[in-house]
Scaffold this motif. Structure first.
Motif, short mmCIF file in Angstrom:
data_model
loop_
_atom_site.label_atom_id
_atom_site.label_comp_id
_atom_site.label_asym_id
_atom_site.label_seq_id
_atom_site.Cartn_x
_atom_site.Cartn_y
_atom_site.Cartn_z
N CYS B 62 0.73 -1.23 -0.05
CA CYS B 62 -0.20 -0.07 0.01
C CYS B 62 0.90 1.15 0.09
O CYS B 62 0.43 2.22 -0.18
CB CYS B 62 -0.94 -0.05 1.20
N HIS B 64 3.30 3.81 -1.29
CA HIS B 64 3.77 4.60 -2.61
C HIS B 64 4.29 5.76 -2.23
O HIS B 64 3.57 6.95 -1.49
CB HIS B 64 2.65 4.73 -3.33
N CYS B 178 -5.28 -2.42 -1.28
CA CYS B 178 -4.26 -1.58 -0.97
C CYS B 178 -4.51 -0.10 -0.76
O CYS B 178 -4.16 0.72 -0.38
CB CYS B 178 -2.79 -1.65 -1.82
N ARG B 180 -4.33 2.24 -3.02
CA ARG B 180 -3.45 2.88 -3.99
C ARG B 180 -4.02 3.91 -4.81
O ARG B 180 -3.94 5.16 -4.92
CB ARG B 180 -2.35 2.24 -4.46
N VAL B 222 0.03 2.55 -10.31
CA VAL B 222 0.39 2.21 -8.81
C VAL B 222 -0.29 0.92 -8.43
O VAL B 222 -0.04 0.19 -7.34
CB VAL B 222 -0.45 3.31 -7.97
#
Lengths: 386, 542, 190
Positions: B62, B64, B178, B180, B222
Motif C-alpha cells: 500500500c 507509494h 491496498c 493506492r 500504482v
C-alpha cells in the motif's frame, strides 16, 4: 537358309553384340548395384533395395535403371577453362579400349551347327582339327567359334589396347583445368603404367607352358582336368596377375587415382553421363578381368571332367550330345566370370587403400621381381623336363 | 467534483509526500540504525525510505512514495527496539537513535503470514493476468512465501472484467485492497471516484462515479497487482517482452518524463518516469496516447510537388531553389521554427538562417488548447519545446499571424518550414508560396510543397527539449526512423551543404557542444549509452 | 611422432632435403592379413546373405522402433471439456522457446471464466528444436508434445507452420485443473 544364319552367327560383329552388349554391359550395370548390396551385407546393412517398377522390386536390382535416369537428368557441366575437345574425348577413351579388348575372350567352345544333337567323339574332333577338316563330311563343314577374333597374338593385342585406357584417365585429369584433377590423372597414369609391366611379365610363365598367346588355344590346352589348369601350373602368376589387374581397374586397395570420397581424383570435374562412362568402364573392366582370369587360369569354358562326348567321372562315361556339352561349357564360363566379379567386389570391400609409396613399392619391388623370378623358374623347370 | 473547483494544488504536488520528505535536503538529518547499519536521513522520512537507502528491500503493497500513507497492507512490518509490537515501516517516522530490525524472525514471519492472508482470496490467474512478470504480489510470493496455500475453503468471488472507466478494466478478485488507486484519484487528480465497500474478505473496490478523470491511468501504474488494467494494453503484450527507452512526453509543454515501452518498432504503452520537479510519479491519460497517431500517415520518403523522389534529387532541387532565391531576393525567404522538435534541430535551422542571412523567422507549432489546462500537469500549450525555440532564436521571432500577413502582402515568396504541425498550414498551402518542408507526416502542406523531406518523429529522435519551466531534458530514440526518413539535424546539415553554407557537424554530440557554447545549455550525456532497459521481474514497477 | 624425430637432413646445393624414415611397409605379411580380412568379410557376407541375423537396419516406414514414453513429437493443443482450446495465451511458451518458433496473438473472450484465449496460435515446426520447454512452461496443460509424430517434410517453408486448427485437430481432452478457475482445485485433487 541355315547356312546364311550360320554365316551371320559366325560374323565377329554379331558375336561382339552378343558378348559385350548383351552380356558384359548388363552385368557391369548390375555390378553397380551388386557392389552396394554386397558391401551392405558385409557391413551388416541392407543396402539399396527399394527401386521398383510397380510391385516388381527384385531386391532393388532396378537401382541401376534409376541410376541411369538420374545421370541423364543431371547437368552436363564443363569447367570454364577446360579443353572442351579432350574433356569430351576422355571418357570415351576410358570406355572404348575395354570394349574392344573383349574380342580376344573365348566365351565358349567351337560349335558345329550340323552336329548339335550328335555325340562327338574326341578322336573324330581331334582328327578333324589335325587334318584340317574332312571335306566330304558335312557335319564338320560349318563351325561357329565362340570367340570374336581368333588372333595369334591375342594377349599382346589386349596389352596394347589396354594402354589406351591410360590416355582416358590422364587426359581427363589434364583437360579439366583443375590442379587436383591433374594430380589425380598423374597418379592414375603412373599406377597403370607400373602395373602393366607386372601384368605382362606375370603371364610369361604361362606362355612358356602353353606355347601360345592365343586365349582360345590356352583354354583348349588346359583341358577338362582341373590339374591341368593355369592355377595349378602357375599359382604365383595367378596372384601376380590378379593383383596387377585390380590395380589396372583402379579399385580398392589401389583406388588412389580417384579415391571416391577422400582424395580428389581425375574425374572430379565430370558429372552426369560423362562421369557415368568412367564409372561404367570401371565395372566393365571388372567383368573383363574376370573373363581373362577365367580363361587363363581356370580353364575358361571348360567344365571339370567334361569332354566333348560326355562326362568322365570315376572311370565311367556319361555320354552327352554336342548341344548339351556346349551349353554346359558356356554356363561354366558364365559362372566362373560371376565368381570372379563377386570375388573382386569382396576384395574391394575388405582391403584398405595403399599409400602411394606402398603402391609403388609393391609394384616395382615385390610384384615385378616375383614375376621375373616366376618366369625364370618356369623356364628352368621346362628345360629340366625336356 | 468538477474540474473548475480543482484549482488548488493537490496533495501529490504539495511537497508533503514521503518521497519529498525523504529527499528534503534542507531538513535536519537524523541518524538511526537499521539491521546493524547506521544511516542518516532527513528528518520526517519514514523507516521504509531509510531502509531503501541501505538497499534493504522491505516489502510493501500500500505504500507509494508519491502518495499519502495508509498502512493498510501490513506487509512492511518491522520490529523497532523499545516498541512492543511490530510497526509498519511506512508509517514509522525515523527518530534519532532508533534501532530497527527488518530481517529478524519475528518480522519476517509476520510478513510471510500477511502475504498468506493476502493470497487467500487472490485468484492466482497469473497466466491470463497482464501484470504477470511485473507484479508485486508475484515478487513477494517468490521472496517470502513460496509455499502452497493452506486454505481449503472456496475463494470469495467478486466481479471480474468490470468496465469502470474510459481506459480501465477492474478485476476485483485480483485486488489486494491496498487503496493506492483510491489515493491516486484523491491526491493526484483530486477527484474521489474510487472507494471500498463492504468489510473483511467481502471488501471490494468499486467506483463512486465513472472513473473518467484525466489522470485515471495512474491508478493502473500504482496497482501492485493486475486488478486495474489498461484497456488499450490489455492482453496485447507481456511486460517482460518489452524494452524501455526514457523520453519526455511530447503532448504539452509540461514535459513529463516518460518511459516508452516498445518491442521492435512498435510502441505498446507510455508510462510516467519519476522527475522530482516536473511530474513526480504521474502523467495524464492524454500523454499516454501520444504513440497512437504516430504510426499513421507517416511521410516515408522525400517528395517533390507531391511525387516521391530520391533523397539526392530532393536535396539538389531544394538546394537549387534556395540558392536561386538567396542570390536574387534574400528577404523573400521566411523560416518557420518548430516547437515540436528538439533544440538541436531548431538550433541548426537557426544557424542556417544566420549563414544565409535570412531575417524573417517565425514560430510554428500547433495552436494552444485552453480547455485542457489544469493546475496539476496539463498545460494549454500543446507544444513540447516552445521555450527551447524561444531561447535559441532570442530575437526577431514572430508569430504565425505576421507570417500570414506577410504572405498575403507578397513579401514572403519562399517558406522553409520545420515540422508538420503548423496552425496556419491551410492558408500557406493555398497561397502561391514556394514551400520547402521538413515533415514527419504526410499533410496537405507536404503534397503541395515544392520539396518535402521526411524526418524522424518524436520517438525516433535523439536530442533535448526545454519545457515550460526551462527544464532541459534529454530524449532518446526508441527505434530507427521510419522508411527513408532521417533525423531533422542530419537533413538540415545535408541541405546546408547543398546550398553551399556547409554546417560541419558529424553527429548530434557536436551540434550539442556548439549549441551549449552559444546558448548556455546544460551538458547532456551524449555518450554512446544504450538507454534501453528490458523490463524484467526485478525492475518490477509495483 | 617418432617418424619426425628420425628424419635426416642433408644439404644438396642450396636445398635442404629431409628424409623421413617411415615404418617399414607391411607388404611382406600382406597375404596373411588379406586372408584374415577376407574371413571376416566373408563371414558377415554369407551370414547376411542367407539369414538376416546380423543386419541392424530397420526398413523404416514398414518397421518402426516403438518410441520411448517421453518422446517429444509434434505439438498439439489440448481442449477443455466443451471442446475449446485450453490455452489462455499466457505467452509463457513463446517466452520459454529458445528458437522463437511460437507465435501467439491473444484476444479476449466473452466467457468471464476464461477471459483470454489465443486468436492465433502458430508453431513453425522448421524452427522448432523439439526441446519441450514449451510443455514445461505451460501452466494450463494446454500444449503437449506426446503425439509421437514427426514433423512431416514440406515443399514450402510456410507449410511447416502448424496453425491453431491443425494443432487442435491432434489435441485431446485434458482434465487437468485449470489455474484461475477458482479455489476448488484442491478438493478435486484429493
Amino acid at each position: 537358309m541355315i547356312d546364311t544364319l550360320i554365316t551371320i552367327a559366325d560374323w565377329p560383329g554379331v558375336k561382339w553384340v552378343i558378348l559385350v552388349l548383351m552380356f558384359a554391359l548388363p552385368v557391369a550395370s548390375l555390378l553397380t548395384w551388386a557392389e552396394r548390396r554386397q558391401s551392405a551385407m558385409i557391413q551388416d546393412r541392407l543396402g539399396p533395395n527399394r527401386a521398383n517398377i510397380g510391385n516388381i522390386r527384385l531386391w532393388g536390382i532396378l537401382h541401376f535403371v534409376a541410376d541411369v535416369i538420374k545421370m541423364i537428368g543431371k547437368e552436363d557441366f564443363i569447367p570454364g577453362n577446360a579443353h572442351r575437345g579432350l574433356f569430351k574425348l576422355a571418357p570415351i577413351l576410358a570406355l572404348v579400349p575395354v570394349l574392344i579388348a573383349f574380342c580376344i575372350i573365348p566365351f565358349g567352345p567351337t560349335i558345329y551347327p550340323h552336329a548339335l544333337f550328335d555325340v562327338i567323339s574326341t578322336d573324330a574332333l581331334q582328327g578333324m582339327i589335325i587334318h584340317g577338316g574332312v571335306a566330304n563330311d558335312l557335319t564338320w563343314a560349318d563351325q561357329i567359334t565362340l570367340q570374336i577374333l581368333t588372333i595369334d597374338f591375342g594377349l599382346i593385342f589386349y596389352f596394347a589396347i589396354l594402354t589406351f585406357a591410360n590416355y582416358g584417365t590422364t587426359l581427363a585429369g589434364w583437360s579439366s583445368y583443375n590442379k587436383l584433377a591433374l594430380l589425380g590423372g598423374l597418379r592414375a597414369s603412373s599406377q597403370m603404367m607400373s602395373y602393366e609391366v607386372t601384368m605382362g611379365l606375370s603371364l610369361m610363365g604361362l606362355f612358356l607352358i602353353m606355347g601360345t598367346l592365343e586365349p582360345g588355344e590356352i583354354v583348349r590346352q588346359q583341358g577338362p582336368n582341373p590339374w591341368q589348369w593355369g592355377i595349378v601350373l602357375q599359382p604365383v602368376a595367378f596372384l601376380l596377375f590378379f593383383s596387377a589387374a585390380i590395380a589396372e581397374t583402379k579399385r580398392a586397395p589401389f583406388d588412389l587415382p580417384e579415391g571416391e570420397s577422400e582424395i580428389v581424383g581425375y574425374f572430379v570435374e565430370y558429372s552426369g553421363l560423362r562421369w557415368g562412362m568412367f564409372f561404367l568402364s570401371e565395372f566393365i573392366e571388372i567383368v573383363f578381368i574376370s573373363m581373362l582370369i577365367t580363361s587363363l587360369f581356370f580353364g575358361g569354358w571348360q567344365v571339370p571332367f567334361l569332354h566333348d562326348d560326355g562326362l568322365y567321372l570315376f572311370g565311367t562315361v556319361t555320354e552327352m550330345n554336342h548341344i548339351t556339352v556346349s551349353l554346359l561349357r558356356i554356363l561354366s564360363f558364365v559362372m566362373k566370370v560371376f565368381f570372379f566379379c563377386w570375388f573382386q567386389l569382396m576384395i574391394r570391400w575388405t582391403l584398405p587403400r595403399f599409400r602411394p609409396d606402398q603402391l609403388m613399392q609393391l609394384g616395382w619391388k615385390r610384384l615385378l621381381p616375383l614375376a621375373l623370378l616366376n618366369t625364370m623358374v618356369t623356364a628352368l623347370i621346362l628345360l629340366w623336363i625336356q | 467534483m468538477n474540474k473548475q473547483s480543482a484549482k488548488h494544488q493537490t496533495y501529490a504536488f504539495q511537497g508533503k509526500t514521503p518521497m519529498d520528505a525523504a529527499s528534503n535536503e534542507n531538513a535536519k538529518t537524523i541518524t538511526l540504525t537499521i539491521d546493524d547499519e547506521s544511516i542518516s536521513v532527513p528528518q520526517g522520512s519514514n523507516v521504509l525510505e531509510a531502509a531503501k537507502r541501505l538497499s534493504i528491500d522491505i516489502s510493501s503493497f500500500c505504500y507509494h512514495p508519491g502518495l499519502s500513507i495508509a498502512a493498510v497492507c501490513r506487509q512492511c512490518l518491522v520490529s523497532i527496539e523499545g516498541v512492543p509490537k511490530l510497526q509498519p515501516s511506512c508509517q514509522a517516522i525515523c527518530q534519532e537513535g532508533m534501532v530497527v530490525r527488518t530481517q529478524d524472525e519475528q518480522s519476517m514471519d509476520a510478513r510471510r503470514q500477511m502475504l498468506e492472508f493476502t493470497l487467500v482470496n487472490h485468484p492466482i490467474d497469473c497466466p491470463i493476468c497482464d501484470r504477470a512478470g511485473d507484479c508485486t504480489l508475484q515478487k513477494m510470493y517468490f521472496e517470502h512465501d513460496y509455499q502452497l496455500s493452506k486454505i481449503d475453503v472456496p475463494k470469495v468471488r467478486k466481479p471480474k472484467a468490470k468496465d469502470i472507466g474510459k481506459h480501465i478494466m477492474l478485476d476485483a478478485e485480483r485486488c489486494i485492497l491496498c487503496t493506492r488507486c483510491i489515493r491516486v484519484c484523491d491526491e493526484v487528480a483530486n477527484e474521489h471516484q474510487l472507494t471500498m465497500i463492504n468489510r473483511g474478505d467481502k471488501q471490494e473496490l468499486t467506483t463512486t462515479e465513472t472513473l473518467d478523470n484525466p489522470y485515471s491511468l495512474n491508478t493502473v501504474d500504482v496497482c501492485p497487482v493486475g486488478a486495474l488494467t489498461e484497456k488499450e494494453f490489455r492482453f496485447s503484450m507481456r511486460s517482460w517482452e518489452l524494452m524501455m527507452t526514457p523520453s519526455v512526453c511530447s503532448g504539452c509543454s509540461t514535459g513529463c518524463n516518460i518511459e516508452i515501452h516498445h518491442r521492435n518498432t512498435e510502441v505498446y504503452r507510455i508510462k510516467p518516469r519519476y522527475h522530482k520537479d516536473i511530474n513526480k510519479h504521474w502523467m495524464c491519460d492524454e500523454g499516454r496516447s501520444i504513440h497512437k497517431q504516430w504510426y499513421e500517415n507517416r511521410l516515408t520518403g522525400p517528395m517533390r510537388e507531391g511525387i516521391p523522389v530520391s533523397w539526392e534529387d530532393a536535396m539538389t532541387h531544394a538546394g537549387h531553389c534556395i540558392k536561386t532565391v538567396l542570390d536574387t531576393d534574400c528577404d523573400s525567404i521566411g523560416v518557420v521554427f518548430s516547437p515540436h522538435h528538439t533544440n538541436e534541430a531548431n538550433y541548426l535551422l537557426y544557424k542556417l538562417t544566420q549563414s544565409w542571412g535570412v531575417k524573417k523567422l517565425f514560430m510554428g507549432g500547433a495552436v494552444a488548447v485552453p480547455d485542457r489546462a489544469d493546475d496539476i500537469l496539463m498545460d494549454q500549450d500543446v507544444t513540447p519545446n516552445r521555450q527551447g525555440v524561444i531561447s535559441i532564436v532570442d530575437a526577431g521571432l514572430e508569430d504565425t499571424q505576421t507570417l500570414i500577413s506577410q504572405i498575403t502582402l507578397g513579401t514572403i515568396k519562399t517558406l522553409i518550414v520545420l515540422g508538420s504541425e503548423l496552425d496556419v498550414a491551410p492558408m500557406i498551402t493555398d497561397s502561391s508560396c514556394q514551400i520547402i518542408v521538413f515533415s514527419e507526416y504526410e499533410t496537405d502542406m507536404v503534397s503541395n510543397a515544392s520539396v518535402a523531406f521526411p524526418i524522424s518523429a518524436w520517438m525516433e529522435t535523439d536530442g533535448s527539449v526545454t519545457n515550460r519551466d526551462n527544464h532541459i531534458q534529454r530524449i532518446y530514440s526508441a527505434m530507427p526512423s521510419a522508411g527513408q526518413s532521417l533525423s531533422a539535424w542530419e537533413t538540415l546539415v545535408r541541405l546546408s551543404n547543398e546550398t553551399g553554407h556547409g554546417l560541419k557537424y558529424n553527429d548530434l554530440r557536436s551540434v550539442d557542444a556548439c549549441m551549449r557554447r552559444h546558448h548556455n545549455f546544460p551538458q547532456h550525456n551524449w555518450d554512446n549509452v544504450n538507454p534501453r532497459v528490458q523490463l524484467r521481474f526485478e525492475h518490477s514497477r509495483g | 611422432m617418432d617418424t619426425v624425430t628420425q628424419s635426416e637432413k642433408t644439404t644438396v646445393g642450396r636445398a635442404t632435403v629431409v628424409t623421413v624414415k617411415r615404418e617399414p611397409s607391411q607388404t611382406t605379411s600382406f597375404m596373411m592379413t588379406l586372408i584374415r580380412g577376407m574371413t571376416v568379410t566373408m563371414r558377415h557376407f554369407f551370414s547376411n546373405l542367407f539369414t538376416k541375423t546380423q543386419t541392424e537396419t530397420l526398413e523404416y516406414p514398414e518397421e518402426k522402433i516403438p518410441y520411448p514414453e517421453r518422446h517429444r513429437g509434434l505439438h498439439r493443443l489440448m481442449k477443455r471439456d466443451d471442446g475449446r482450446v485450453r490455452c489462455v495465451a499466457c505467452m509463457c511458451c513463446p517466452t520459454a522457446c529458445p528458437a522463437n518458433c511460437i507465435t501467439i496473438v491473444p484476444a479476449e473472450t466473452d466467457d468471464p471464466s476464461v477471459e483470454k484465449y489465443p486468436a492465433v496460435f502458430e508453431i513453425d515446426e522448421l524452427r522448432c528444436i523439439v526441446c519441450g520447454l514449451c510443455v514445461e512452461a505451460c501452466p494450463c496443460d494446454a500444449i503437449r508434445m506426446d503425439t509421437k509424430l514427426h514433423a512431416a517434410p514440406v515443399e514450402f517453408r510456410g507449410d511447416a507452420i502448424e496453425t491453431k486448427t491443425s494443432l487442435l485437430e491432434r489435441g485431446g481432452l485434458s482434465h487437468a485443473i485449470q489455474a484461475g478457475k477458482g479455489s476448488d482445485w484442491r478438493e478435486s485433487e484429493q
